[in-house]
Every structure is written in structure tokens, then in C-alpha cells.
Scaffold this active site. Structure first.
Site, PDB file in Angstrom:
ATOM      1  N   TYR A 117     -11.164  -4.325 -20.516  1.00  0.00           N
ATOM      2  CA  TYR A 117     -12.005  -4.161 -19.332  1.00  0.00           C
ATOM      3  C   TYR A 117     -13.400  -3.618 -19.659  1.00  0.00           C
ATOM      4  O   TYR A 117     -14.345  -3.860 -18.929  1.00  0.00           O
ATOM      5  CB  TYR A 117     -11.330  -3.202 -18.345  1.00  0.00           C
ATOM      6  CG  TYR A 117     -10.206  -3.847 -17.597  1.00  0.00           C
ATOM      7  CD1 TYR A 117     -10.400  -4.316 -16.309  1.00  0.00           C
ATOM      8  CD2 TYR A 117      -8.956  -4.013 -18.181  1.00  0.00           C
ATOM      9  CE1 TYR A 117      -9.391  -4.936 -15.619  1.00  0.00           C
ATOM     10  CE2 TYR A 117      -7.923  -4.626 -17.494  1.00  0.00           C
ATOM     11  CZ  TYR A 117      -8.148  -5.088 -16.209  1.00  0.00           C
ATOM     12  OH  TYR A 117      -7.141  -5.715 -15.533  1.00  0.00           O
ATOM     13  N   ILE A 118     -13.501  -2.843 -20.723  1.00  0.00           N
ATOM     14  CA  ILE A 118     -14.786  -2.242 -21.065  1.00  0.00           C
ATOM     15  C   ILE A 118     -15.419  -2.960 -22.257  1.00  0.00           C
ATOM     16  O   ILE A 118     -16.604  -3.288 -22.252  1.00  0.00           O
ATOM     17  CB  ILE A 118     -14.609  -0.734 -21.390  1.00  0.00           C
ATOM     18  CG1 ILE A 118     -13.943  -0.012 -20.212  1.00  0.00           C
ATOM     19  CG2 ILE A 118     -15.937  -0.090 -21.775  1.00  0.00           C
ATOM     20  CD1 ILE A 118     -14.708  -0.103 -18.900  1.00  0.00           C
TER      21      ILE A 118
ATOM     22  N   THR B 172     -11.652   7.066 -23.438  1.00  0.00           N
ATOM     23  CA  THR B 172     -11.507   8.451 -22.977  1.00  0.00           C
ATOM     24  C   THR B 172     -10.610   9.223 -23.939  1.00  0.00           C
ATOM     25  O   THR B 172      -9.520   8.761 -24.282  1.00  0.00           O
ATOM     26  CB  THR B 172     -10.894   8.457 -21.561  1.00  0.00           C
ATOM     27  OG1 THR B 172     -11.688   7.607 -20.744  1.00  0.00           O
ATOM     28  CG2 THR B 172     -10.875   9.850 -20.973  1.00  0.00           C
TER      29      THR B 172
ATOM     30  N   LYS C   8     -16.683  13.303 -19.199  1.00  0.00           N
ATOM     31  CA  LYS C   8     -15.883  12.143 -18.776  1.00  0.00           C
ATOM     32  C   LYS C   8     -14.597  12.598 -18.082  1.00  0.00           C
ATOM     33  O   LYS C   8     -14.222  12.107 -17.019  1.00  0.00           O
ATOM     34  CB  LYS C   8     -15.546  11.279 -20.002  1.00  0.00           C
ATOM     35  CG  LYS C   8     -14.534  10.194 -19.743  1.00  0.00           C
ATOM     36  CD  LYS C   8     -15.060   9.159 -18.779  1.00  0.00           C
ATOM     37  CE  LYS C   8     -13.956   8.234 -18.312  1.00  0.00           C
ATOM     38  NZ  LYS C   8     -14.462   7.195 -17.427  1.00  0.00           N
TER      39      LYS C   8
ATOM     40  N   ASN D 190     -13.337  12.152 -13.758  1.00  0.00           N
ATOM     41  CA  ASN D 190     -12.115  11.560 -13.211  1.00  0.00           C
ATOM     42  C   ASN D 190     -11.194  12.624 -12.619  1.00  0.00           C
ATOM     43  O   ASN D 190     -10.477  12.368 -11.650  1.00  0.00           O
ATOM     44  CB  ASN D 190     -11.399  10.723 -14.277  1.00  0.00           C
ATOM     45  CG  ASN D 190     -12.052   9.357 -14.422  1.00  0.00           C
ATOM     46  OD1 ASN D 190     -12.971   9.012 -13.675  1.00  0.00           O
ATOM     47  ND2 ASN D 190     -11.599   8.567 -15.384  1.00  0.00           N
TER      48      ASN D 190
ATOM     49  N   HIS E 178     -19.560  17.032   8.197  1.00  0.00           N
ATOM     50  CA  HIS E 178     -20.262  18.216   7.675  1.00  0.00           C
ATOM     51  C   HIS E 178     -21.115  17.750   6.483  1.00  0.00           C
ATOM     52  O   HIS E 178     -20.640  16.982   5.652  1.00  0.00           O
ATOM     53  CB  HIS E 178     -19.235  19.263   7.225  1.00  0.00           C
ATOM     54  CG  HIS E 178     -19.844  20.557   6.782  1.00  0.00           C
ATOM     55  ND1 HIS E 178     -20.558  20.682   5.613  1.00  0.00           N
ATOM     56  CD2 HIS E 178     -19.850  21.777   7.373  1.00  0.00           C
ATOM     57  CE1 HIS E 178     -20.983  21.932   5.499  1.00  0.00           C
ATOM     58  NE2 HIS E 178     -20.566  22.618   6.555  1.00  0.00           N
TER      59      HIS E 178
ATOM     60  N   ARG F  94     -21.914  18.980   3.733  1.00  0.00           N
ATOM     61  CA  ARG F  94     -21.502  19.292   2.345  1.00  0.00           C
ATOM     62  C   ARG F  94     -20.016  19.048   2.120  1.00  0.00           C
ATOM     63  O   ARG F  94     -19.425  19.604   1.209  1.00  0.00           O
ATOM     64  CB  ARG F  94     -21.881  20.742   2.016  1.00  0.00           C
ATOM     65  CG  ARG F  94     -23.379  20.911   1.716  1.00  0.00           C
ATOM     66  CD  ARG F  94     -23.780  22.358   1.542  1.00  0.00           C
ATOM     67  NE  ARG F  94     -23.606  23.136   2.753  1.00  0.00           N
ATOM     68  CZ  ARG F  94     -24.436  23.099   3.809  1.00  0.00           C
ATOM     69  NH1 ARG F  94     -25.499  22.331   3.775  1.00  0.00           N
ATOM     70  NH2 ARG F  94     -24.197  23.817   4.885  1.00  0.00           N
TER      71      ARG F  94
ATOM     72  N   CYS G 119      -7.060   5.144 -15.494  1.00  0.00           N
ATOM     73  CA  CYS G 119      -8.064   6.194 -15.744  1.00  0.00           C
ATOM     74  C   CYS G 119      -7.727   7.483 -15.021  1.00  0.00           C
ATOM     75  O   CYS G 119      -7.357   8.478 -15.639  1.00  0.00           O
ATOM     76  CB  CYS G 119      -9.430   5.701 -15.287  1.00  0.00           C
ATOM     77  SG  CYS G 119      -9.809   4.067 -15.882  1.00  0.00           S
TER      78      CYS G 119
HETATM   79  N1  SAJ Z   1      -7.676   6.380  -4.403  1.00  0.00           N
HETATM   80  C1  SAJ Z   1      -7.145   7.070  -3.338  1.00  0.00           C
HETATM   81  N2  SAJ Z   1      -7.991   7.599  -2.421  1.00  0.00           N
HETATM   82  C2  SAJ Z   1      -9.341   7.453  -2.519  1.00  0.00           C
HETATM   83  C3  SAJ Z   1      -9.886   6.774  -3.618  1.00  0.00           C
HETATM   84  C4  SAJ Z   1      -9.031   6.249  -4.560  1.00  0.00           C
HETATM   85  O1  SAJ Z   1      -5.917   7.215  -3.212  1.00  0.00           O
HETATM   86  O2  SAJ Z   1     -10.034   7.941  -1.628  1.00  0.00           O
HETATM   87  C5  SAJ Z   1      -6.787   5.805  -5.422  1.00  0.00           C
HETATM   88  C6  SAJ Z   1      -7.000   4.289  -5.628  1.00  0.00           C
HETATM   89  O3  SAJ Z   1      -6.298   3.563  -4.660  1.00  0.00           O
HETATM   90  C7  SAJ Z   1      -6.470   4.104  -7.026  1.00  0.00           C
HETATM   91  C8  SAJ Z   1      -6.869   5.415  -7.711  1.00  0.00           C
HETATM   92  O4  SAJ Z   1      -7.128   6.347  -6.690  1.00  0.00           O
HETATM   93  O5  SAJ Z   1      -5.053   3.995  -7.032  1.00  0.00           O
HETATM   94  C9  SAJ Z   1      -8.081   5.295  -8.625  1.00  0.00           C
HETATM   95  O6  SAJ Z   1      -9.050   4.429  -8.056  1.00  0.00           O
HETATM   96  P1  SAJ Z   1     -10.615   4.744  -8.077  1.00  0.00           P
HETATM   97  O7  SAJ Z   1     -11.317   3.655  -7.383  1.00  0.00           O
HETATM   98  O8  SAJ Z   1     -10.843   6.113  -7.565  1.00  0.00           O
HETATM   99  O9  SAJ Z   1     -10.987   4.803  -9.612  1.00  0.00           O
HETATM  100  P2  SAJ Z   1     -10.729   3.835 -10.891  1.00  0.00           P
HETATM  101  O10 SAJ Z   1      -9.543   4.382 -11.618  1.00  0.00           O
HETATM  102  O11 SAJ Z   1     -10.689   2.417 -10.508  1.00  0.00           O
HETATM  103  O12 SAJ Z   1     -12.063   4.115 -11.728  1.00  0.00           O
HETATM  104  C10 SAJ Z   1     -12.378   5.456 -12.098  1.00  0.00           C
HETATM  105  C11 SAJ Z   1     -13.872   5.718 -11.773  1.00  0.00           C
HETATM  106  N3  SAJ Z   1     -14.124   7.153 -11.878  1.00  0.00           N
HETATM  107  C12 SAJ Z   1     -14.769   7.848 -10.919  1.00  0.00           C
HETATM  108  O13 SAJ Z   1     -15.126   7.342  -9.871  1.00  0.00           O
HETATM  109  C13 SAJ Z   1     -15.056   9.285 -11.195  1.00  0.00           C
HETATM  110  C14 SAJ Z   1     -14.753   4.913 -12.718  1.00  0.00           C
HETATM  111  O14 SAJ Z   1     -16.124   5.242 -12.520  1.00  0.00           O
HETATM  112  C15 SAJ Z   1     -14.371   5.201 -14.177  1.00  0.00           C
HETATM  113  O15 SAJ Z   1     -15.159   4.461 -15.081  1.00  0.00           O
HETATM  114  C16 SAJ Z   1     -12.928   4.790 -14.351  1.00  0.00           C
HETATM  115  O16 SAJ Z   1     -12.126   5.623 -13.483  1.00  0.00           O
HETATM  116  C17 SAJ Z   1     -12.529   4.993 -15.805  1.00  0.00           C
HETATM  117  O17 SAJ Z   1     -12.391   3.986 -16.509  1.00  0.00           O
HETATM  118  O18 SAJ Z   1     -12.427   6.146 -16.252  1.00  0.00           O
END
Ligand code: SAJ
Length: 430
Positions: free
Chosen positions: A19-20, A129, A208, A212, A246, A248, A262
Site C-alpha cells: 500500500y505504501i 511503523t 508516527k 495513530n 464546542h 475545542r 495501522c
Molecule cells: N474508525 C472509527 N471511528 C472513527 C474513525 C475511524 O471507528 O471515527 C475506525 C475505522 O472504521 C477503521 C479504523 O478506525 O476500522 C481505522 O481507520 P482510520 O480511517 O481512522 O485510519 P487508517 O487505519 O485507515 O489510517 C491511519 C491514518 N492515521 C491517522 O489518521 C492518524 C493514516 O493517516 C495513517 O497513514 C495510517 O493509519 C497508517 O498507515 O499508519
């Protein structure tokens, strides 16, 4: 970067074409570098050469074919001599005596595979990572015999938006020394429009993991709020929406659990290195428990209605909306658990092509089902038309929907006659 400035790095070997690695290799090739993409998986290399990618990502096919057709990207199974090496291999979590550990074996074998090619002045960049201090320790191991440069430059792109974010996002580059960071910056500034910040490699590794982990803890908080709201009869979706007014506050969405390769994995690498990571551990455990919480909600509903030999139609097994990736998907845990309870399950996911359980068409999936359990927030689920919902209604035995993502048009489904339960909606019906 100013194109008139002579590049110190001309040939780059990208190890790991997932993917990367694949988008990064293609991007570099399209920006004039001579790139060799390496993957140990022979089938993957052949598919890339033939233009059949096993990754579904908007724009990627065009980017890769452009890179290959330009002659700047070649793909093969073994590395060759280059000026720089970028490592983009997986780093899954493994469990030893109930303790999480980052499995660095793919990193180590990538390093061993490039070791015979290393010459003084070469640069190695790790994008995978890893736990803090990994880059430094690999540098110490390699720099004994050769004078190399080394940097940690975490990928930050969101699956589904990889190409856009690869260019637009800011990047963090952590060098084992200033020269290494500067040399790595030269490469990334060829295609990154965002800012590039330089730091040391251990700080970059921690950054990093913090990114996450921040998201994981925020989602865990939302999930905990959902459970509490369920208890006290408050609709968590409405409460979060109002709290987020809100200036903040920005609470993320609850759901059936956190999937993907991730966010559901990386926080464990902080737990691995510190006993102080108590909040992080408990957030991780809470998110991991959500699929079972959802199953219990479902089982309560079945019991309350005395439904015998139930059939549950699962909507969505991708780990998140609008992607085909099912790695660490909460859907898998839900399906496994329901099957272990003797509940019959059918699965529909319009985005996923292959899965370890059989996938069915929408109609077959809902036929004689008692409950639809929505696990993934796919756009397609938002956009069901009234006649489709009506058809589903007539095909089902009992007309129950449990939506764990708040993705369906509930008014429509209710008007057609469904009983719709949202994860965390309490009994608050306004
Ligand atoms: N999820 C929730 N609630 C939310 C948001 C997400 O339950 O409000 C769930 C999603 O359905 C999913 C999981 O969290 O199952 C992760 O999804 P995601 O969209 O939050 O993130 P990833 O894993 O697809 O990608 C993340 C990203 N990290 C951040 O936003 C801090 C991405 O920028 C990173 O590059 C990626 O991890 C990575 O490769 O580390």
C-alpha cells in the site's frame, strides 16, 4: 525541489511493494528517479508488471502504469545496487507471553537483502511503523562496516486517499544525524507539496506512533461514550454531534471496533516499550472488545424477540468505509463469534472481492434473514433507494436492522417498516 540542483541520489530501491511502497516507488519514478521496486512475492511482482494491481486505490493504476511505461520503474524480487533504499515492509504485532511485540522480521530480512549492495554514502530510509529506537539500532549494526546515511520517514497517508495525501501531507524526517535527514529531504521534496520537518530518528518514530495512538484513544473514548449512553438512555450520536459544536472538542465516531493494519496495531508498539502506557493499553483493549459488545447487543435483541435459529445478514467486512481492505476488520471478529454461538451468517460487501468467508449478492444475503447488522460505513449503504429497501423488507423473515456506524438513512428504513437500532442510541427517541 529546484530541478536545476544536481540530485545526489539518482537511483532508488524501494523494498516492499504494498500500500505504501508501490505508490511511493511510482511517484519517485514519475519524478525522474531511476527506481527499482522490490517485493519477495513473485506473483505480486508479475501482477504489477502486467498492470494487475492487487491494491484498489483511486488513481494508483494510472500512476503505476505511467511509471512503468516511462522506463523509470522496474519491479523485481531482489534488490540491486542503488544510491538510496526505502523500506516499506509490514510490521505486524505478535504476542509473546501475553505481551505485545512489534514483529520486525520483515524489516530485518529487507536489511539483510540490501546489505550486500551497500556502499559508503548510501542512504537507507525506513517508512514502516516501528518501535522507538529501531532505526538507531539498525544504523549501529550497519554502520560498523560502511559509512552510510540513515533516516526514519513515516508514511502518513490515509487508505482511500493515498495519492492525494502522499503529495499534500506534511512529512517528518528523522535522521540518525543531520546529514542523513537532509539527504532524505532531498528525495521527498521531489514530490511532496506539504512541509517537511527534520528531527532525529527516535522522535520521528514516536511521532508516527503518537499520531495513530491519538486516533485510537479518541475512538476508544467515543466507544466508551456509546456504551455509557446505551446504559443511561442517551443517543450518543446526537450527544457527540452537540459536544463537537464546542470549538475545542472533536470526538470521533463510535463503531464496531477499530480495524486496518495501522491504528489497531501501532499503539501496541508504545505499550511494548513503556509500563506507563496505561491509557493507551486500555483504549486498545476497549476498541478490541467492541465487536463482542456489538454481538451481545445483537444477541439481546434476538432473545428479546425470541427468534429461533436466527440468520444474521452482515453488511460490510472491509475495515472501514469505501475500501476493499479487510485486514483486522471488526467484521471478521463479529462473524467468527456469531458462528461460534451457532448463529447462521450471510455476508454482503459491494467493495470486497475476496474474503475468508463466502460473500453473497445483496438479495441472497438478506433472503430469510432476521437481522441486518451493519458493520462498515460504505457510501453504498447510505444511498439505498426506497424500492431497494422495500425489496429487502420483503425478502427478510424478521425486519430488524442494527446499524453500528449510523450510516443508513434510518427514516427511510423505519418508514418502510424496519425496526432500526443504532449502536449507542439508548432509548432516547426524539
Ligand atoms: N474508525 C472509527 N471511528 C472513527 C474513525 C475511524 O471507528 O471515527 C475506525 C475505522 O472504521 C477503521 C479504523 O478506525 O476500522 C481505522 O481507520 P482510520 O480511517 O481512522 O485510519 P487508517 O487505519 O485507515 O489510517 C491511519 C491514518 N492515521 C491517522 O489518521 C492518524 C493514516 O493517516 C495513517 O497513514 C495510517 O493509519 C497508517 O498507515 O499508519
Amino acid at each position: 525541489m529546484d530541478n536545476n540542483v544536481e540530485r545526489r541520489v539518482k537511483k532508488i530501491c524501494v523494498v516492499g511493494l504494498g500500500y505504501i511502497g508501490l505508490p511511493t516507488a511510482s511517484m519517485l519514478a514519475n519524478h525522474g528517479y531511476n527506481v527499482v521496486g522490490v517485493d519477495v512475492d513473485r506473483d505480486r511482482v508479475r501482477s504489477i508488471e502486467e498492470g494487475n494491481l492487487n491494491i484498489v486505490e483511486p488513481g494508483l493504476k494510472t500512476l503505476v502504469s505511467g511509471a512503468i511505461n516511462s522506463g523509470n520503474l522496474r519491479v523485481k524480487t531482489t534488490p540491486e545496487d542503488a544510491d538510496a533504499y526505502i523500506i516499506c515492509v509490514p510490521t505486524p504485532v505478535k504476542w509473546e507471553d501475553n505481551a505485545p511485540r512489534c514483529d520486525l522480521s520483515y524489516i530485518y530480512s529487507a536489511i539483510e537483502s540490501i546489505k550486500p549492495h551497500l556502499r559508503d554514502g548510501n542512504l537507507i530510509i525506513i517508512e514502516s511503523t516501528v518501535p522507538p529506537k529501531t532505526t538507531e539500532s539498525i544504523y549501529r549494526y550497519l554502520n560498523n562496516s560502511r559509512k552510510i546515511y540513515m533516516a526514519y520517514c513515516p508514511e502518513r497517508v490515509l487508505p482511500g486517499k493515498i495519492l492525494k495525501e502522499l503529495v499534500e501531507n506534511d512529512r517528518i524526517i528523522g535522521g540518525v544525524n543531520r546529514e542523513s535527514a537532509e539527504l532524505a529531504k532531498e528525495i521527498y521534496s521531489s514530490f511532496v507539496d506539504g512541509n517537511i520537518y527534520l528531527t532525529d530518528s527516535t522522535t520521528a518514530e514516536m511521532v508516527k506512533l503518537m499520531e495513530n495512538t491519538y486516533r485510537d484513544v479518541n475512538i476508544a473514548l467515543a466507544n466508551e461514550f456509546a456504551k455509557i449512553c446505551e446504559e443511561i438512555n442517551v443517543n450518543v450520536w446526537e450527544a457527540i454531534d452537540l459536544a463537537n459544536r464546542h470549538p475545542r472538542v472533536n470526538i470521533l465516531n463510535p463503531g464496531p471496533g477499530v480495524g486496518g493494519h495501522c491504528i489497531s496495531v501501532d499503539p501496541w508498539f508504545i505499550v511494548e516499550v513503556s509500563k506507563n502506557a496505561k491509557l493507551i493499553r486500555s483504549a486498545r483493549e476497549l476498541n478490541d472488545s467492541m465487536p463482542y459488545y456489538v454481538c451481545n447487543l445483537l444477541c439481546k435483541e434476538l432473545k428479546r424477540r425470541k427468534i429461533e435459529d436466527p440468520k444474521v445478514a452482515i453488511f460490510g467486512v472491509a475495515y472501514k468505509g469505501n475500501v476493499e481492505d479487510t485486514r483486522e476488520s471488526p467484521g471478521k471478529k463479529v462473524i467468527k463469534y456469531l458462528i461460534s454461538k451457532g448463529i447462521s451468517v450471510s455476508i454482503y460487501d459491494p467493495y470486497v472481492k475476496t474474503f475468508e468467508y463466502p460473500l453473497e449478492s445483496l438479495k441472497d444475503c438478506v433472503k430469510n434473514a432476521d437481522v441486518i447488522l451493519v458493520i462498515t460505513d460504505h457510501e453504498d449503504f447510505k444511498n439505498f433507494k426506497e424500492d431497494e429497501v422495500r425489496e429487502i423488507y420483503y425478502l427478510m423473515r424478521n425486519k430488524i436492522v442494527i446499524d453500528t456506524r449510523n450510516v443508513l438513512n434510518q427514516d427511510l428504513w423505519r418508514n418502510v417498516g424496519f425496526y432500526v437500532k443504532l449502536l449507542g442510541d439508548g432509548k432516547c427517541k426524539l
